[in-house]
Design a protein around this motif. Sequence first.
Motif, PDB file in Angstrom:
ATOM      1  N   ASN D  36       0.628  -0.882  -0.260  1.00 27.01           N
ATOM      2  CA  ASN D  36       0.206   0.111  -0.045  1.00 27.01           C
ATOM      3  C   ASN D  36       1.030   1.217  -0.128  1.00 27.01           C
ATOM      4  O   ASN D  36       1.689   1.370   0.283  1.00 27.01           O
ATOM      5  CB  ASN D  36      -0.573   0.098   1.085  1.00 27.01           C
ATOM      6  CG  ASN D  36      -2.224  -0.436   0.745  1.00 27.01           C
ATOM      7  OD1 ASN D  36      -2.051  -0.519  -0.401  1.00 27.01           O
ATOM      8  ND2 ASN D  36      -3.427  -0.990   1.727  1.00 27.01           N
ATOM      9  N   GLU D 225      12.451 -13.586  -2.950  1.00 22.17           N
ATOM     10  CA  GLU D 225      12.154 -13.116  -2.043  1.00 22.17           C
ATOM     11  C   GLU D 225      12.417 -11.815  -2.328  1.00 22.17           C
ATOM     12  O   GLU D 225      11.709 -10.908  -0.900  1.00 22.17           O
ATOM     13  CB  GLU D 225      13.625 -14.106  -0.762  1.00 22.17           C
ATOM     14  CG  GLU D 225      13.387 -14.076   0.349  1.00 22.17           C
ATOM     15  CD  GLU D 225      12.477 -14.380   0.511  1.00 22.17           C
ATOM     16  OE1 GLU D 225      12.429 -14.287   2.333  1.00 22.17           O
ATOM     17  OE2 GLU D 225      12.422 -15.930  -0.002  1.00 22.17           O
ATOM     18  N   LEU D 227      10.845  -9.778  -3.398  1.00 20.47           N
ATOM     19  CA  LEU D 227       9.489  -9.639  -3.456  1.00 20.47           C
ATOM     20  C   LEU D 227       8.752  -9.349  -2.202  1.00 20.47           C
ATOM     21  O   LEU D 227       8.228  -8.844  -1.734  1.00 20.47           O
ATOM     22  CB  LEU D 227       9.062 -10.222  -4.811  1.00 20.47           C
ATOM     23  CG  LEU D 227       6.975  -9.694  -4.783  1.00 20.47           C
ATOM     24  CD1 LEU D 227       7.274  -8.264  -5.287  1.00 20.47           C
ATOM     25  CD2 LEU D 227       6.059 -10.930  -5.570  1.00 20.47           C
ATOM     26  N   LYS D 228       9.150 -10.547  -1.624  1.00 16.79           N
ATOM     27  CA  LYS D 228       8.079 -11.097   0.168  1.00 16.79           C
ATOM     28  C   LYS D 228       8.587  -9.545   1.261  1.00 16.79           C
ATOM     29  O   LYS D 228       8.010  -9.350   1.283  1.00 16.79           O
ATOM     30  CB  LYS D 228       8.562 -12.651   0.416  1.00 16.79           C
ATOM     31  CG  LYS D 228       8.510 -12.378   1.744  1.00 16.79           C
ATOM     32  CD  LYS D 228       8.634 -14.296   2.121  1.00 16.79           C
ATOM     33  CE  LYS D 228       7.462 -14.981   3.020  1.00 16.79           C
ATOM     34  NZ  LYS D 228       7.796 -16.219   3.802  1.00 16.79           N
ATOM     35  N   TYR D 231       6.429  -6.707   0.731  1.00 18.00           N
ATOM     36  CA  TYR D 231       5.743  -6.553   0.864  1.00 18.00           C
ATOM     37  C   TYR D 231       5.503  -6.912   2.367  1.00 18.00           C
ATOM     38  O   TYR D 231       4.747  -6.351   3.261  1.00 18.00           O
ATOM     39  CB  TYR D 231       4.704  -7.777   0.297  1.00 18.00           C
ATOM     40  CG  TYR D 231       3.884  -7.410  -0.381  1.00 18.00           C
ATOM     41  CD1 TYR D 231       2.444  -7.058  -0.584  1.00 18.00           C
ATOM     42  CD2 TYR D 231       4.521  -7.100  -2.317  1.00 18.00           C
ATOM     43  CE1 TYR D 231       1.731  -7.005  -1.776  1.00 18.00           C
ATOM     44  CE2 TYR D 231       3.722  -6.851  -2.841  1.00 18.00           C
ATOM     45  CZ  TYR D 231       2.201  -6.374  -3.015  1.00 18.00           C
ATOM     46  OH  TYR D 231       1.697  -6.399  -4.490  1.00 18.00           O
ATOM     47  N   LEU D 232       5.909  -7.556   2.967  1.00 20.33           N
ATOM     48  CA  LEU D 232       5.845  -8.192   4.218  1.00 20.33           C
ATOM     49  C   LEU D 232       7.189  -7.299   4.967  1.00 20.33           C
ATOM     50  O   LEU D 232       6.886  -7.479   6.077  1.00 20.33           O
ATOM     51  CB  LEU D 232       6.315  -9.663   4.941  1.00 20.33           C
ATOM     52  CG  LEU D 232       4.991 -10.421   4.022  1.00 20.33           C
ATOM     53  CD1 LEU D 232       5.273 -12.100   4.390  1.00 20.33           C
ATOM     54  CD2 LEU D 232       3.448  -9.903   4.420  1.00 20.33           C
ATOM     55  N   GLY D 233       7.783  -6.489   4.628  1.00 21.13           N
ATOM     56  CA  GLY D 233       8.802  -6.050   5.809  1.00 21.13           C
ATOM     57  C   GLY D 233       9.845  -6.658   5.916  1.00 21.13           C
ATOM     58  O   GLY D 233      10.404  -6.444   7.205  1.00 21.13           O
ATOM     59  N   LEU D 234      10.159  -7.934   6.159  1.00 19.43           N
ATOM     60  CA  LEU D 234      10.925  -8.517   6.475  1.00 19.43           C
ATOM     61  C   LEU D 234      12.706  -8.764   6.199  1.00 19.43           C
ATOM     62  O   LEU D 234      12.885  -8.008   5.212  1.00 19.43           O
ATOM     63  CB  LEU D 234      10.433 -10.365   5.953  1.00 19.43           C
ATOM     64  CG  LEU D 234       9.376 -10.867   6.459  1.00 19.43           C
ATOM     65  CD1 LEU D 234       8.605 -12.574   5.983  1.00 19.43           C
ATOM     66  CD2 LEU D 234       9.408 -10.391   8.046  1.00 19.43           C
TER      67      LEU D 234
ATOM     68  N   MET E 194       4.224  -3.813   7.085  1.00 24.07           N
ATOM     69  CA  MET E 194       4.867  -4.870   8.001  1.00 24.07           C
ATOM     70  C   MET E 194       5.889  -5.046   8.791  1.00 24.07           C
ATOM     71  O   MET E 194       5.909  -5.101  10.007  1.00 24.07           O
ATOM     72  CB  MET E 194       4.604  -5.938   6.713  1.00 24.07           C
ATOM     73  CG  MET E 194       3.152  -6.361   6.615  1.00 24.07           C
ATOM     74  SD  MET E 194       2.160  -7.031   8.102  1.00 24.07           S
ATOM     75  CE  MET E 194       3.093  -8.730   8.274  1.00 24.07           C
ATOM     76  N   ALA E 195       7.266  -4.188   8.133  1.00 17.62           N
ATOM     77  CA  ALA E 195       7.889  -3.820   9.005  1.00 17.62           C
ATOM     78  C   ALA E 195       8.014  -3.597   9.836  1.00 17.62           C
ATOM     79  O   ALA E 195       9.003  -3.965  11.103  1.00 17.62           O
ATOM     80  CB  ALA E 195       9.300  -3.534   7.710  1.00 17.62           C
ATOM     81  N   LEU E 232      -0.488 -12.471  -0.382  1.00 17.36           N
ATOM     82  CA  LEU E 232       0.773 -12.260  -1.026  1.00 17.36           C
ATOM     83  C   LEU E 232       0.080 -14.152  -2.170  1.00 17.36           C
ATOM     84  O   LEU E 232       0.694 -14.210  -3.935  1.00 17.36           O
ATOM     85  CB  LEU E 232       1.653 -13.396  -1.167  1.00 17.36           C
ATOM     86  CG  LEU E 232       3.200 -11.926  -0.663  1.00 17.36           C
ATOM     87  CD1 LEU E 232       4.402 -12.445   0.062  1.00 17.36           C
ATOM     88  CD2 LEU E 232       2.986 -10.964  -0.968  1.00 17.36           C
ATOM     89  N   PHE E 236       2.091 -18.162  -3.643  1.00 20.25           N
ATOM     90  CA  PHE E 236       3.627 -17.278  -3.974  1.00 20.25           C
ATOM     91  C   PHE E 236       3.868 -18.722  -2.479  1.00 20.25           C
ATOM     92  O   PHE E 236       4.928 -18.398  -2.926  1.00 20.25           O
ATOM     93  CB  PHE E 236       3.298 -15.723  -3.086  1.00 20.25           C
ATOM     94  CG  PHE E 236       4.104 -15.317  -3.095  1.00 20.25           C
ATOM     95  CD1 PHE E 236       5.219 -14.400  -4.159  1.00 20.25           C
ATOM     96  CD2 PHE E 236       5.163 -15.052  -2.077  1.00 20.25           C
ATOM     97  CE1 PHE E 236       6.081 -13.414  -3.782  1.00 20.25           C
ATOM     98  CE2 PHE E 236       6.341 -14.928  -1.741  1.00 20.25           C
ATOM     99  CZ  PHE E 236       6.497 -14.080  -2.099  1.00 20.25           C
TER     100      PHE E 236
END
Lengths: 304, 420, 330, 234, 241
Positions: D36, D225, D227-228, D231-234, E194-195, E232, E236
């Motif tokens: 987002n 990875e 891309l993930k 999104y998830l901010g890992l 999320m981070a 996702l 994915f």
Amino acid sequence: MDPARPLGPAQIDAVAQLGVSTILLGGIYALIAVGLTLIFGIMRVVNFAHGEFLMLGMYLAFWSFTLWRVDPYFVLVVAIPLFFVVGLVTYVLVMKGVITASHNVQIFTTFGLSILLQNVALVAWSGDFRFVRPWHLSVALRIGGTTFNLSQVVAFVIAVVLTVALVAFMKWTHTGRVMRATAQDRDAATLMGIDTDRVYRLTFAIGIAAVGAAGVLVAPLYSVYPTAGLQFVLLSYVVVVLGGLGDMAGALIGSLIVAAVEVAGSYVFGIAWKEIFYFLLFILVLVFRPAGLFGQRGSETLGA
Amino acid sequence: MRHRAVAFTALACALFVSGTHAQTLSGEYKLGVLEPLTGPLAFEGKRHLEGLEIVRDMINERGGVMGKKLTFALADATDPTVAASEANRLITREGVKIIVGTFSSRLCGAASEVAARHNVIYWETSCVDPRFNKRGLKTVYRTEIDATGFGWYNVEFIAKHLAPRFNLRPNQLKIAFLSEDSSYGQGVTESARQRAKQEFGMQELATDYYNFTTINDMTPIVLKLKQLNPDIVHHIGFGNDAVLFWRQSKEQNFLFKALVHAGATGYGGADFGKALGNDANGVFALLEPGPGFRLEALRPEGQKIERDFREAVQKRTGSYPLGGHQLAGPGLWLLKIVLDRAGTDEPDKFNAAVMSLDLPVGSTMNGWGVKFSETGQNANERVQHYMLQWQNGQLVTVWPEEFTTHRAKWIPLGPWDQRK
Amino acid sequence: MTALTRHAGAVVLFGGAAVVPLVIRDAFFLDSLVLILLWGALSAAWNVAGGYAGQVSIGHASFFGIGAYAGALMVTRFGKSPWLGMLLGVVISIGAGLIIGFLSNRLKGPYFALSTIALSQVLLIAVSRWRGFTAGGEGIPVPFRPGFATLGLGHVAWVYMALAVAILYYGVEVYLEHSRIGYQLAGVREDEDAAEALGIATRALKVIAVTVSAALTSVCGTLWAQYVGFVDPAYVFSVDLSVRFALNTIIGGIGTALGPYLGSILITVLETYLRATFAGMKTGFTGIYLVIYGAALILVVRWAPEGLTGIAARLRARAAAGARGARAHA
Amino acid sequence: MLRLEGVDAFYGDLQALFGVSFEVRDKEIVALVGANAAGKTTSIRVVSGLVAPRGGHVLFDGADLASVPAHRRVELGIVQVPEGRRLFPFMTVRENLLLGAHTERARAEKERTLQYVLALFPVLGERAGQLAGSLSGGEQQMCAIGRALMARPRLLMLDEPTLGLAPVLVGRIFETVRTINADGVTILLVEQNVRQALTLAHRACVLESGRLVLSGPARELLGDERLKRAYLGL
Amino acid sequence: MLTLEGVTKRFGGLTAVRAVSLDVREHELVGIIGPNGAGKTTLFNVVAGYYRPEEGRVFFAGSDVTGRAPHDICRLGLTRTFQIVKPFGNLSVVDNVMIGALTRTPGVRAARSDAERVVDACGLAPYATARARALPIALRKRLEVARALATRPRVLLLDEVMAGLNPTELGGMVDLIRRLHAEGLTVVVIEHIMAAMMRLAQRIVVLHHGEKIAEGTPAQIVADRRVVDAYLGEEFVLAQA
């Protein structure tokens, strides 16, 4: 003798006549309000100068009749394109600049326009009451116990025709759809390739053409003077709110309701209180059904 | 076109001229004139001003006032605030000692109050508020009768002239009152109601007021009155409302014996005849004298000045004097008489001159006489009024009969199509 | 910034108004001054609802008329002091203000404005018809009885009376800018949802603002009636008056303490000057001043919607920026 | 066909795009993905003309669009299906569709296009007389796409077409997009449903905080990875 | 502290929030995540009193606040911020915050010094006299938090206060929220980033299509297949595996 005593033939005639009067008076209100509901509905602009365009229409009828003996019905042919142009010019000079401004700016701008036009008329044509007397004004048609004034009947018929034409235009022509779409979602309309500024210009011009035509038609029924439009402008807003924003058919029905309230109130309680009835009705509708009596709920907040 | 150009040049010049002017020039006498020239009363204010201007020129042709040329300092009185404010301006900026005005009751009250506080003379030529002269203001005068006077004359006409011709006694008459709700309409109607009931015992069937700016349909009231079946409709109309009532009465075939109005608005205005043509036939309006008026009935001095006045109006407007002309102009003429007699505008001496004036009916314009009361009100019985009737496109004088060659017709009013 | 410099405009304006009657005795000038102050105060009253609470009404003549009639009737019907009438007017106006306040919570934008007009029209008809008590369309001439208790004042005294009200209302607005309720109102005006989230009872606050505005308007209505001396329904309940209150404020600067007074000066002077210039010219030209007035109105509202105070602030900011620039160069 | 070159865009004083460049070639499906507020919607609003870029260029068929107002871009064939459908709620489905055919070019072929759209979304035919506001979410989305198709787009930009739709409908919408593309329309797709977007698209661009961080053939990005992380901010 | 019991909110035919139950303990920092349109903001609107839920109840500090007016709920000690910031644009930063402070501190002078303290604590001191609308978005987001803080809430609901910030600004905001939490505040955060959420929240609640699909520590959430699936897509996950 109490007008509300048991029904005799005279009373039945009176009631029938009141019905007729309601319909004819409603026709006049509809004629005047239909342009306003278009402008208010599509552009969401409160145009306080609406009555002044009506007044200009009345003067057009007056001068045509006085100088060249042209019957208002023929003047109509000229009035519609003429006022269309007047609307275009007014839009470009005055309205375009405030179309995205706050409602306050719009209200007070059009108020300035109203003062301006009233006094231009005063300077140009003086404050005298003027009258247009075509032959058909003194023709009264009688059916049963009721009477119809020919000019009023014609005004009513034209009101209905105009309303139906506008409803049809809005409903079935592409331009009409474009206008409605712009009112509902300006950005989305732009994404369809619609030039929204052009839509507003056109809307305003059609609205002014309608009220100019209305002015020509009601000129014989009332007197023509610089502040002649004032008495109709508040009333038109009552009609428009009752009928629902931008709903031409609603405006016609709203007009009939206002006329009915006025006629019945005048007859039963006295002519003295007639405004009270429709202004209270107005406030009640605003509070309890802001989308109008027939409007879809929520439509009044769109694009506002 | 040329006219316009000149006018606009004049306008442009005026923009650069400052609002203040020098004090009264020697050889000129400046009078403050306050009339509603804009807003909803503009149409009638204009007529009054016209009357004043016509008589001003007449005065100047006849030696002016106190030997000086009469000029006007003109001001527009749209509403009460502006009327008071402009009265102040006329007094302190234009330096006038006398203000003439103001047509409407809502304006004259506020403006005269200002004048009185400045000890300036306020010379009212028309507003009809009965309370106008009862405020104890020392410098305020009115030449025209008040609403009580109008009501008095209307009822007089109904009781003394109409009733006998209907073969009815006044207390058998059924009368319906209808009026626009301005101070004028209400004032006249209420005083007429009172006299009709108390003095003559007429039967009041209805009283209804309406706002003339919002009246769009008279049918409901016509139907209501039709059922009540009055002999007389006493209707004070203002403009379009009169035309509307008459037209819709005809449409509804509402038959009554007579309609009586008072004043230069509504049924008393030229517009009513213009709007309805011969359909207007039969309506009565209490006014100043119109066609049919017998000049010979006046006193010799009255005949001369009335004739001159009519000619002057004819010359300027091309028609017979209208109600507005006939209130404002003759009022101004009376002012000239007083000023010439007093020789000054100093309030006390002016007042003495006013009070000493005693002219019988028939000695000045409109056939008026003069006798002011202590409160500064010209006596009702000296301010002779006349009943006029619409006859074939003209308002003609029909009553009192000694003053006119014409006679009231259509009494009672017959069917609508037989009033030719 | 000291209080004096913060209110420099007001000090000049009100100080000037206080000094003028000592020097000038010209009644027309003093009358204009009274009207400027009175219209200014009325606009300030309107500003409480229209400016500070953001509830733009075009029906404020309702409260003006209530005040005017309360004063006039108290004097003529009951032979009591107009001050008592003023009090009664305030009480009734509070009642009417509650109605408008209720509407302000139900209606937005043009709908609210239209409903306020409708209310003033209802009052117009009601007062016109209640002839037995209000004298109906004939209106009420208010007798002039010299004295403070009867509000029968001379021009100089009226200047000070109007000045006192003007300063009081200015004070109310300054208070509104610097008090708890004032800040909360500012929040309501700027963003109702956010204000609500911060614990402000927005609906109640709007009703309070509208009601206070109504009461202040009513007070001026009473004063006006005693000053001008004639009350009639067609004028005191007119839309024109309502618009005038709003217009002074908008032209002067909406939501500012000084704006209504600046607007009143501009409009009153412009109107008076144009009228004096054109009315005397020729019968046909009398409307010209209103043509100019209307055109000026369109232009001002269109091009300077933030009003005179807004323009002044902009100029000041520019000047300050210029000065900073100059210092930076030095 | 479409090329963005170093586009900077702002909302007021908030910079939403930082020098974004990418290209969409003729007959391609390109997916813009990212978390987002990454700048996906802004990117397509820049192309449709609702947001004016402050820096950089937007080229369509090699011509700079800078001086072309939003409503004229539709004539060029750039049509956007806005996020949240933005149907005209108080108009019927049929009216909404017909409004799509506003440009002269589109109007000339109105009837034919309408047949095409109704064939694509038969449900719109059944609902033709119903107010658009009363449709279900999926039907609304179909109507919005149909309306855009009525404009005879060459480049169709879809902003989050599956937002808030039930999974079964999501599949339907993607199927349709594939069909439209097969019929010759170039597609720029903004999607947060990454998996399906990447399965569908030929190429994809990944945006993060207003910057283009990754682009390439869609299949290769699937499972990436990076891309993930975006999104998830890992 | 804050308890939701089976809250459901519908708009016409659309169910934006479906039977969500949630319990936030005192001094907890809870995150709510979910894709666009998952019903997060609607949930906030229900809690803060802007929407009345069709079903379910909201309890705050032991009392039932379902359907109470937002300003009442704020006065009880629960304040929310808005996703689309709603600064009082024409007012200065300090005035903005002061309007919040006035809810607890009736005196203007005292409220101003309260406000100045909060402005300072939120790192807005250099901009104290600037007009709110002139601030860049990062500072406006900060102002949104500051203003809410000034009402001295016991529970603070933050709706996407980090969206649209660059990494530095984001770090600053994370630090601020951590500090507030450390000072004893209960915080509920909606966030997409999320981070940031992983670094902040003690517990994360995941909404999808208006329903609560997962709840747990950040580590549990990242490992939860349903969550990755929601974000996702299924394939994915399969492709990675």
